[in-house]
Design a protein around this motif. Structure first.
Motif, mmCIF file in Angstrom:
data_model
loop_
_atom_site.group_PDB
_atom_site.id
_atom_site.type_symbol
_atom_site.label_atom_id
_atom_site.label_comp_id
_atom_site.label_asym_id
_atom_site.label_seq_id
_atom_site.Cartn_x
_atom_site.Cartn_y
_atom_site.Cartn_z
ATOM 1 N N ASP A 24 34.270 41.614 31.949
ATOM 2 C CA ASP A 24 34.788 40.510 32.725
ATOM 3 C C ASP A 24 36.430 40.550 33.057
ATOM 4 O O ASP A 24 36.754 41.219 32.235
ATOM 5 C CB ASP A 24 34.318 39.402 31.886
ATOM 6 C CG ASP A 24 34.328 37.679 32.722
ATOM 7 O OD1 ASP A 24 34.728 37.838 33.993
ATOM 8 O OD2 ASP A 24 34.021 36.998 31.993
ATOM 9 N N THR A 25 36.707 39.466 33.533
ATOM 10 C CA THR A 25 38.340 39.277 33.372
ATOM 11 C C THR A 25 38.535 38.513 32.073
ATOM 12 O O THR A 25 38.014 37.976 31.622
ATOM 13 C CB THR A 25 38.869 38.404 34.615
ATOM 14 O OG1 THR A 25 40.294 38.455 34.883
ATOM 15 C CG2 THR A 25 38.257 37.028 34.396
ATOM 16 N N GLY A 26 39.842 38.815 31.696
ATOM 17 C CA GLY A 26 40.467 37.975 30.712
ATOM 18 C C GLY A 26 39.802 38.707 28.974
ATOM 19 O O GLY A 26 39.942 37.883 28.280
ATOM 20 N N GLN A 74 47.196 44.979 41.422
ATOM 21 C CA GLN A 74 47.782 43.700 40.463
ATOM 22 C C GLN A 74 47.393 42.380 41.435
ATOM 23 O O GLN A 74 48.086 42.528 42.586
ATOM 24 C CB GLN A 74 49.049 43.881 40.116
ATOM 25 C CG GLN A 74 49.914 42.614 39.541
ATOM 26 C CD GLN A 74 49.122 42.132 38.231
ATOM 27 O OE1 GLN A 74 48.839 42.960 37.334
ATOM 28 N NE2 GLN A 74 48.947 40.986 37.935
ATOM 29 N N ALA A 75 46.930 41.591 40.883
ATOM 30 C CA ALA A 75 46.463 40.189 41.738
ATOM 31 C C ALA A 75 46.910 39.084 41.047
ATOM 32 O O ALA A 75 46.340 38.751 39.932
ATOM 33 C CB ALA A 75 45.004 40.064 42.016
ATOM 34 N N GLY A 76 48.100 38.478 41.337
ATOM 35 C CA GLY A 76 48.767 37.386 40.611
ATOM 36 C C GLY A 76 50.147 37.798 40.360
ATOM 37 O O GLY A 76 50.184 38.932 39.265
ATOM 38 N N THR A 80 48.022 36.256 44.804
ATOM 39 C CA THR A 80 47.068 35.380 44.309
ATOM 40 C C THR A 80 46.357 35.759 43.098
ATOM 41 O O THR A 80 45.664 36.963 43.127
ATOM 42 C CB THR A 80 46.190 34.852 45.449
ATOM 43 O OG1 THR A 80 46.849 34.769 46.432
ATOM 44 C CG2 THR A 80 45.579 33.704 45.001
ATOM 45 N N PRO A 81 46.120 35.152 42.006
ATOM 46 C CA PRO A 81 45.468 35.525 40.993
ATOM 47 C C PRO A 81 43.891 35.144 41.257
ATOM 48 O O PRO A 81 43.451 34.187 40.963
ATOM 49 C CB PRO A 81 45.919 34.929 39.733
ATOM 50 C CG PRO A 81 46.456 33.532 40.251
ATOM 51 C CD PRO A 81 47.065 33.648 41.765
ATOM 52 N N ALA A 82 43.470 36.287 42.072
ATOM 53 C CA ALA A 82 41.982 36.077 42.252
ATOM 54 C C ALA A 82 41.404 37.425 42.583
ATOM 55 O O ALA A 82 41.982 38.241 42.205
ATOM 56 C CB ALA A 82 41.857 35.144 43.775
ATOM 57 N N SER A 83 40.168 37.424 42.918
ATOM 58 C CA SER A 83 39.482 38.787 43.232
ATOM 59 C C SER A 83 40.215 39.583 44.196
ATOM 60 O O SER A 83 40.670 38.941 45.048
ATOM 61 C CB SER A 83 38.197 38.556 43.728
ATOM 62 O OG SER A 83 37.477 39.893 43.829
ATOM 63 N N PRO A 84 40.611 40.977 44.101
ATOM 64 C CA PRO A 84 41.494 41.449 45.048
ATOM 65 C C PRO A 84 41.014 41.417 46.285
ATOM 66 O O PRO A 84 42.007 41.240 47.386
ATOM 67 C CB PRO A 84 41.301 42.964 44.378
ATOM 68 C CG PRO A 84 41.086 42.846 43.151
ATOM 69 C CD PRO A 84 40.329 41.572 42.868
ATOM 70 N N GLY A 106 41.514 48.641 35.420
ATOM 71 C CA GLY A 106 40.956 48.032 36.883
ATOM 72 C C GLY A 106 41.531 46.442 36.833
ATOM 73 O O GLY A 106 42.459 46.102 35.955
ATOM 74 N N ALA A 107 40.627 45.564 37.612
ATOM 75 C CA ALA A 107 41.096 44.265 37.667
ATOM 76 C C ALA A 107 39.571 43.665 37.458
ATOM 77 O O ALA A 107 38.820 43.802 38.227
ATOM 78 C CB ALA A 107 41.851 43.756 39.016
ATOM 79 N N GLY A 108 39.787 42.629 36.177
ATOM 80 C CA GLY A 108 38.275 42.023 36.123
ATOM 81 C C GLY A 108 37.477 43.040 35.556
ATOM 82 O O GLY A 108 37.620 44.011 34.734
ATOM 83 N N GLY A 109 36.065 42.862 36.016
ATOM 84 C CA GLY A 109 34.949 43.811 35.569
ATOM 85 C C GLY A 109 34.443 44.740 36.565
ATOM 86 O O GLY A 109 35.301 44.858 37.538
ATOM 87 N N LEU A 164 32.189 45.260 38.795
ATOM 88 C CA LEU A 164 31.774 44.970 40.055
ATOM 89 C C LEU A 164 32.576 44.005 40.971
ATOM 90 O O LEU A 164 32.187 43.439 41.717
ATOM 91 C CB LEU A 164 30.303 44.256 40.167
ATOM 92 C CG LEU A 164 29.365 45.169 39.542
ATOM 93 C CD1 LEU A 164 28.012 44.956 39.848
ATOM 94 C CD2 LEU A 164 29.352 46.851 40.115
ATOM 95 N N VAL A 165 33.798 44.034 40.553
ATOM 96 C CA VAL A 165 34.877 43.050 41.216
ATOM 97 C C VAL A 165 35.257 43.986 42.609
ATOM 98 O O VAL A 165 35.444 45.063 42.639
ATOM 99 C CB VAL A 165 36.236 42.913 40.249
ATOM 100 C CG1 VAL A 165 37.164 42.444 41.287
ATOM 101 C CG2 VAL A 165 35.783 41.905 39.031
ATOM 102 N N PRO A 166 34.957 43.241 43.509
ATOM 103 C CA PRO A 166 35.413 43.905 44.847
ATOM 104 C C PRO A 166 36.828 43.979 45.329
ATOM 105 O O PRO A 166 37.643 43.177 45.085
ATOM 106 C CB PRO A 166 34.833 42.710 46.018
ATOM 107 C CG PRO A 166 34.230 41.809 45.367
ATOM 108 C CD PRO A 166 34.594 41.789 43.796
HETATM 109 C C1 LIG Z 1 43.212 37.543 38.718
HETATM 110 C C2 LIG Z 1 42.510 38.071 37.309
HETATM 111 N N1 LIG Z 1 43.484 37.956 36.500
HETATM 112 C C3 LIG Z 1 42.274 39.446 37.791
HETATM 113 N N2 LIG Z 1 43.182 40.345 37.973
HETATM 114 C C4 LIG Z 1 41.232 39.461 38.836
HETATM 115 C C5 LIG Z 1 39.770 39.098 38.490
HETATM 116 C C6 LIG Z 1 38.684 38.831 39.711
HETATM 117 C C7 LIG Z 1 37.480 38.417 38.959
HETATM 118 C C8 LIG Z 1 36.529 38.426 40.044
HETATM 119 C C9 LIG Z 1 35.004 37.836 39.506
HETATM 120 O O1 LIG Z 1 34.368 38.547 38.765
HETATM 121 O O2 LIG Z 1 34.733 36.676 39.986
#
Ligand SMILES: C[C@H](N)[C@H](N)CCCCCC(=O)O
Ligand SMILES: Nc1ncnc2c1ncn2[C@@H]1O[C@H](COP(=O)(O)OP(=O)(O)OP(=O)(O)O)[C@@H](O)[C@H]1O
Ligand SMILES: [Mg+2]
Length: 212
Positions: free
Chosen positions: A11-13, A36-38, A68-72, A101-104, A106-108
């Motif tokens: 997951d993220t975080g 890097q998103a955010g 933006t701190p969101a899905s890439p 990576g960013a998040g988990g 299966l992050v698009p």
């Molecule tokens: C912004 C955050 N810190 C990460 N860089 C991106 C996380 C994307 C998660 C998308 C999701 O699984 O819903």
């Protein structure tokens, strides 16, 4: 030939960046965060540099920096950019390399492709960061299914959080992967505390034996 790993998570975080800082410090590695998103807070590259006390030349530039701190895929849309996952080529380094990576898994990155698809092209061993708390068994075993489906090699699981021996054991057994160790939640989270905790809870030779 040098050691190269992909650090991903359930997951993220979860703590990929903190773990990457500790591992980069222990291995004298370079670090690369391709997307890097955010950008409003400290970026992951900046955190790794600070917590892992990496020399500046060991932080490789991101391929894309999105506001933006969101899905890439969405952060790129907002910035009016089109990410091209196929253009993400592994950087050449003389030192070991840690890629986050960013998040988990299966992050698009786009509306067609997820991080796991990029990792499958790279075929580098994955270190899967997982929480120890309730809910992690399901998230971690699902993540391992996504990895297996794409036949990506796995080095093992890096747990993050308070000790939960049965949870850690059943994930390793049912997932069929080694547990590499557990990084406790550190308070305060300082470079010294992180180095010391990593040394105490992980055997660095587990990471040095895999040459890709
Ligand atoms: C912004 C955050 N810190 C990460 N860089 C991106 C996380 C994307 C998660 C998308 C999701 O699984 O819903
Ligand atoms: N071992 C730890 N001790 C104390 N705090 C931690 C630890 N690991 C992570 N954290 C904190 O938890 C938060 C999330 O950690 P981190 O940024 O490493 O997650 P991540 O998996 O890299 O997230 P992202 O998907 O955004 O890249 C941060 O505030 C970080 O400082
Ligand atoms: Mg991170």
């Amino acid at each position: 030939m040098s050691l190269r790993f992909v650090v991903t998570a359930t997951d993220t975080g979860v703590g990929k960046t903190v773990f990457s800082a500790a591992l980069a410090d222990a291995l004298g590695a370079c670090y690369w965060k391709p997307i890097q998103a955010g950008l409003d807070e400290e970026t992951d590259s900046e955190t790794v540099r600070r917590l892992g006390r990496l020399p500046p030349q060991h932080i490789l530039p991101e391929a894309w920096r999105l506001k933006t701190p969101a899905s890439p895929h969405l952060a790129a849309d907002i910035d009016g950019l089109a990410l091209r996952p196929e253009a993400l080529h592994l950087p050449k380094t003389t030192s070991p390399l840690i890629i986050e990576g960013a998040g988990g898994l299966l992050v698009p990155l786009t509306r067609r492709e997820v991080f796991a698809d990029v990792f499958a092209r790279w075929r580098l061993p994955i270190i899967l960061c997982a929480r120890t708390g309730l809910g992690t068994i399901n998230h971690t075993l699902l993540s391992l299914e996504a990895i297996r489906r794409r036949q990506i090699p796995v080095l093992g699981i890096a747990f993050i959080g308070d000790a939960q021996p049965d949870t850690q054991q059943i994930i390793a057994e049912m997932g069929g992967v080694p547990s590499l160790g557990r990084l406790p939640r550190l308070d305060p989270l300082t470079p010294d505390a992180l180095r010391e905790s990593f040394r105490r809870h992980f055997d660095v030779s587990q990471f040095q034996e895999r040459c890709v």
